[in-house]
Write a protein that holds these residues in place. Sequence first.
Motif, mmCIF file in Angstrom:
data_model
loop_
_atom_site.group_PDB
_atom_site.id
_atom_site.type_symbol
_atom_site.label_atom_id
_atom_site.label_comp_id
_atom_site.label_asym_id
_atom_site.label_seq_id
_atom_site.Cartn_x
_atom_site.Cartn_y
_atom_site.Cartn_z
ATOM 1 N N ILE A 160 2.213 -1.017 9.371
ATOM 2 C CA ILE A 160 1.432 0.102 9.050
ATOM 3 C C ILE A 160 2.896 1.331 8.766
ATOM 4 C CG2 ILE A 160 -0.437 1.454 9.168
ATOM 5 C CD1 ILE A 160 -1.447 -1.411 7.432
ATOM 6 N N LEU A 216 -5.552 -6.121 7.390
ATOM 7 C CA LEU A 216 -5.641 -3.992 8.101
ATOM 8 C C LEU A 216 -6.982 -4.090 9.277
ATOM 9 C CD1 LEU A 216 -6.600 -2.642 4.291
ATOM 10 C CD2 LEU A 216 -5.223 -1.812 6.495
ATOM 11 N N GLY A 265 2.411 0.585 3.689
ATOM 12 C CA GLY A 265 1.242 -1.067 3.682
ATOM 13 C C GLY A 265 2.632 -1.468 3.864
ATOM 14 N N ILE A 280 -3.482 0.442 -2.469
ATOM 15 C CA ILE A 280 -3.276 -0.871 -3.170
ATOM 16 C C ILE A 280 -2.742 -1.249 -4.574
ATOM 17 C CG2 ILE A 280 -3.851 -3.590 -2.967
ATOM 18 C CD1 ILE A 280 -6.598 -3.241 -1.797
ATOM 19 N N ILE A 321 0.830 -1.280 -0.312
ATOM 20 C CA ILE A 321 -0.277 -0.001 0.376
ATOM 21 C C ILE A 321 1.034 0.927 0.118
ATOM 22 C CG2 ILE A 321 -1.732 1.414 1.027
ATOM 23 C CD1 ILE A 321 -2.591 -1.316 2.933
ATOM 24 N N TYR A 328 -7.240 -7.192 3.649
ATOM 25 C CA TYR A 328 -7.993 -6.675 4.003
ATOM 26 C C TYR A 328 -8.285 -6.356 5.491
ATOM 27 C CZ TYR A 328 -9.455 -3.305 0.295
ATOM 28 O OH TYR A 328 -9.331 -2.364 -0.520
ATOM 29 N N ASP A 366 -10.093 -0.048 6.138
ATOM 30 C CA ASP A 366 -9.252 -0.091 4.829
ATOM 31 C C ASP A 366 -8.567 1.018 4.446
ATOM 32 O OD1 ASP A 366 -11.501 2.044 3.917
ATOM 33 O OD2 ASP A 366 -9.374 2.793 4.547
ATOM 34 N N GLU A 367 -7.423 0.763 3.188
ATOM 35 C CA GLU A 367 -6.175 1.257 3.189
ATOM 36 C C GLU A 367 -5.980 2.624 2.477
ATOM 37 O OE1 GLU A 367 -8.177 -0.457 0.517
ATOM 38 O OE2 GLU A 367 -7.509 1.027 -1.037
#
Lengths: 177, 126
Positions: free
Chosen positions: A143, A119, A133, A100, A95, A116, A126-127
């Motif tokens: 992260i 995450l 990421g 993504i 990410i 996901y 979400d991203e």
Amino acid sequence: MLTIIIRTILIYIIVTAAIRIMGKRQVSDMQTSELVITFIISQTATLPLEDADRPLLNSLIPIMMIVAIELIVSLIMMKSRRFRSIICGHPIVVIKDGKIIESQLKKLRISYEDLYSLLREKDLSDEKSVQYGIIEPNGTLSILSSKDMTTDEISSEDLKDELNDIKQDENQEGETE
Amino acid sequence: MKRGWIAVIMIALSLAFGGMDYYYVTSNADIYAGMLTEAQEKMEQSEITEAESVAQRLDYRFRSQKGLMNIFMHHSESGGISCDLAMLEMYARTGGTEEFLATAARAKREIMTMKNSKILRWENIF
């Protein structure tokens, strides 16, 4: 039966010493090679317990060699980034700036849903709020969500190389368009 | 660097134990094979008393080394050889020439197989 009992105590001491010498890690934090070595040691250690006919040395020598090899490999990995990259792999950015990178997911054979799920484990839905990421060599997702963090501010050489590779790929895609 | 030294010690110990295993088993295997050949020759030449004497020496030698043999070999392997050597002496005493020769050949083959399994060869590695 007494033989088995004494062997069990000896094997316990040897395996505990071996794992202690190799260093403390939780199973979830182990590199692939460390996990494999732990399995091999445990399998090798049980052989003389299952079969009293088998000499103890037939397990002791392989365990000692595996521990020695693991120590040498870990020493070399400390000195050589390239060697570490070959053995353990390197972190992969999946990410970037809230988006993504699909090609990276395909490289890792991870689906969107898997990502996901990772995450959500980090309490993120979400991203979009993620600057970087990163899938680490041990498979966990890290992260980095500091806004406007530049590549120069990152200390990890592995991660810097990875981000520079992504930048080059993006530049190439921009040129072809 | 401390771990480097630990690795070196582990390798040294492995080589020491492995070397002891290799040397002890292979050198004794050659001695036993030689004595068995001598016993077979004596029996073939109908020198039964000498053959019995060699068989007794073989059995005594193996029994005195059985402890270390059991450390380096599978117990069933050393037990099988021990049984064959015990039978040799009986066959010599009771005049069972064919049985003596067959048992001697089997014991020799077992011992050489055991020795060959310790030698560094491609078939042993793979």
